[in-house]
Each structure stands twice: as C-alpha cells, then as structure tokens.
Design an enzyme around this catalytic site. Structure first.
Site, PDB file in Angstrom:
ATOM      1  N   VAL A 107       0.836  -1.207   0.000  1.00 20.55           N
ATOM      2  CA  VAL A 107       0.000   0.000   0.000  1.00 20.55           C
ATOM      3  C   VAL A 107       0.871   1.256   0.000  1.00 20.55           C
ATOM      4  O   VAL A 107       0.390   2.350   0.230  1.00 20.55           O
ATOM      5  CB  VAL A 107      -0.955  -0.004   1.229  1.00 20.55           C
ATOM      6  N   HIS A 123      -4.388  -4.412  -2.193  1.00 20.96           N
ATOM      7  CA  HIS A 123      -4.770  -4.044  -0.825  1.00 20.96           C
ATOM      8  C   HIS A 123      -4.969  -2.538  -0.657  1.00 20.96           C
ATOM      9  O   HIS A 123      -4.930  -2.030   0.465  1.00 20.96           O
ATOM     10  CB  HIS A 123      -3.733  -4.582   0.175  1.00 20.96           C
TER      11      HIS A 123
END
Ligand code: OAD
Length: 255
Positions: A107, A123
């Site tokens: 991320v 994600h």
C-alpha cells in the site's frame, strides 16, 4: 555466479505474457518495514488490533495515527532498484507486443512512483483516505491539517476518515482480484517477489499461474510456504536479484 537459472532467463526472454506479484519484501530495501519478519510491523502490533474495521471504530485515533505514521514513513523513502527493474520489465515486455501485469499487496505507492503503469494495488493504497459516512475522498491538505492526537473527521459530513486500504475481513477492490487471476492464468512467466504468501487470495496467484503451466519463480531471501510448489526459488534480495535478472534477459536477447 548468478542466483537464478538459465531456464528463468530463457523463459522470460521468450515470454509473451508476464505477471508479477509483490509483497512487503520488495520495499524492505527502501526502508519500509515488512509485516512478518523479525523486525516487522506485526511483531510490534497485532493485525487484529489495527487492521480491521472494529479496531478502527473502537479506537479511531489509534488506527488513524498508525496509518499517518506509515504514510509519513513512505513519503520519506524512495523506490529502490527492485521497483525500477519491474517498471523496466513492463516496458521491455510491452515494447515487444506482450502483456504485463504487476499485482502488488503493498500500500506504499512505490511501484507507481517507480513508473509501473500496468499495476493493480490489491490491498489499496496509503496515499488516499476517504470518509466512511459520505465516501468522499479526503484531500491531502485536510489530512495534513489534523493535529496529532485528534480524530480525523470529514469536513462535509463529520464522518470518520479512514485510509483507502483493505483491512482483514474486507473485500478487495472490485475487479482487482479477477484481473490479477486472469493475468496469472494466462501468463508464460510469473514472478512472486518479496511475499511470505500467507495472505489469500493474493497468495493464490503464483499457484494459479503454476497450475496453468507458467514458469513461476519466487524471489525472496527465505523460502515461502508455497516455494516447493513453484518452478524455482531465487534466494536473494529483490533489489539485487531483479536488476541482474533484467540484465541477463537483455544479454540473452542480444546474443
Ligand atoms: P510479509 O511481511 O508477510 O513477508 C515479507 C516477505 O518478504 C518475507 O517472506 C521476507 O522473507 C521477504 N523479504 C524480506 N526482505 C526482502 C528483500 N529485500 N527482497 C525480497 N524479499 C524480501 O509481507 P507480505 O507477504 O506482503 O495485508 O504480507 C501480505 C499481507 O499481509 C500484507 O499486504 C498485509 C499483511 O497483513 C493487509 O494488511 C491486508
């Protein structure tokens, strides 16, 4: 001596379609902590304390400040040679008319900063936040204006602001996994880089690729739980192995 096989170089040089899965290990050499290594994030905090919606609703300030800290860490660091090599691999494959997809569990936004374009952030990303009430994206200025220790609220509706990441128990962004699974099923070579391959469904991607006949190489100083089911384990750091692999492919193609 090269840490990977000639077969991997030959397959990559000839591949029409290449797919890659990355995990926290690829960003380790940029200075972003992984999750499960001895000095990893989950050694300091348990996922159930911070990375799920109940934890957030119970203690929004704690969860928001943990993500603000992680955002500050990634803003300070730079993509490393591993990220750059994958952006270069994408250009190489696309220039010869092939298909390429990079699915990341990270991320931190470092692949995009390195220039990867055919990228799926399975994600989500730390670089965006949104309001859980009205779903409005929060601007960077709004986030920056929040004093540490204060709860971050939406200026429009007063709802809580949360990072645009996938927490445990949540669905992946719509279509993301389908697209990554399709790329895994149809590629000739699949690279699994810097992931412990324990969080599903992402961890299933190298196995989908293998079951569909791709040559699947894992690049990781440690063998993951699924290593024995793949074609090859390359023991080494992503930032060292990937640039050498790319160079070997270029040399092979040039011969
Ligand atoms: P992990 O922390 O589970 O695994 C990191 C992997 O990187 C380990 O297998 C290390 O051996 C390897 N590694 C460390 N340094 C490396 C280097 N320089 N080069 C290559 N590999 C290296 O991280 P992930 O597999 O990404 O999910 O974790 C998967 C998910 O678990 C994360 O996306 C996150 C976490 O809970 C959510 O938050 C939903």
């Amino acid at each position: 001596m090269l840490p990977f096989s000639d077969i991997l170089v030959e397959r990559l040089a000839a591949a029409k379609h290449v797919a890659v899965l990355t995990g926290a290990g690829i960003s380790a050499e940029s200075g972003v902590p992984t999750f499960r290594d001895p000095d990893g994030l989950w050694q300091q905090f348990r996922p159930e304390e911070l990375a799920n919606v109940e934890a957030f609703l119970n203690n929004p300030v704690l969860v928001q400040s943990w993500y603000a800290h992680r955002r500050a860490v990634v803003e300070e660091v730079l993509p490393n040679p591993g990220h750059h090599a994958l952006a270069e691999l994408e250009r190489m494959v696309c220039e010869r008319g092939g298909d390429f997809l990079l699915a990341t569990q990270n991320v931190d936004g470092l692949h995009a900063r390195a220039g990867s374009e055919r990228l799926i952030e399975l994600h989500g990303t730390l670089t965006r936040s949104y309001c859980i009430g009205c779903r409005r994206p929060a601007s960077e200025d709004e986030l920056a204006a929040i004093e540490s220790g204060e709860t971050a609220m939406c200026p429009s509706c007063g709802g809580l602001l949360r990072p645009d990441v996938v927490w445990f128990g949540e669905m992946l962004p719509e279509g993301a996994m389908e697209c990554a699974a399709e790329a895994a099923a149809s590629c000739n070579v699949f690279l699994s880089v810097g992931t412990s391959a324990v969080v599903y469904p992402a961890a299933g991607l190298p196995l989908i690729a293998r079951e569909n006949g791709a040559y699947v190489a894992e690049i990781n100083p440690q063998r993951s739980d699924i290593a024995s089911r793949l074609s090859e384990h390359v023991a080494g750091k992503a930032g060292e192995v990937l640039p050498r692999l790319l160079e070997a492919v270029r040399d092979y193609v040039g011969t």
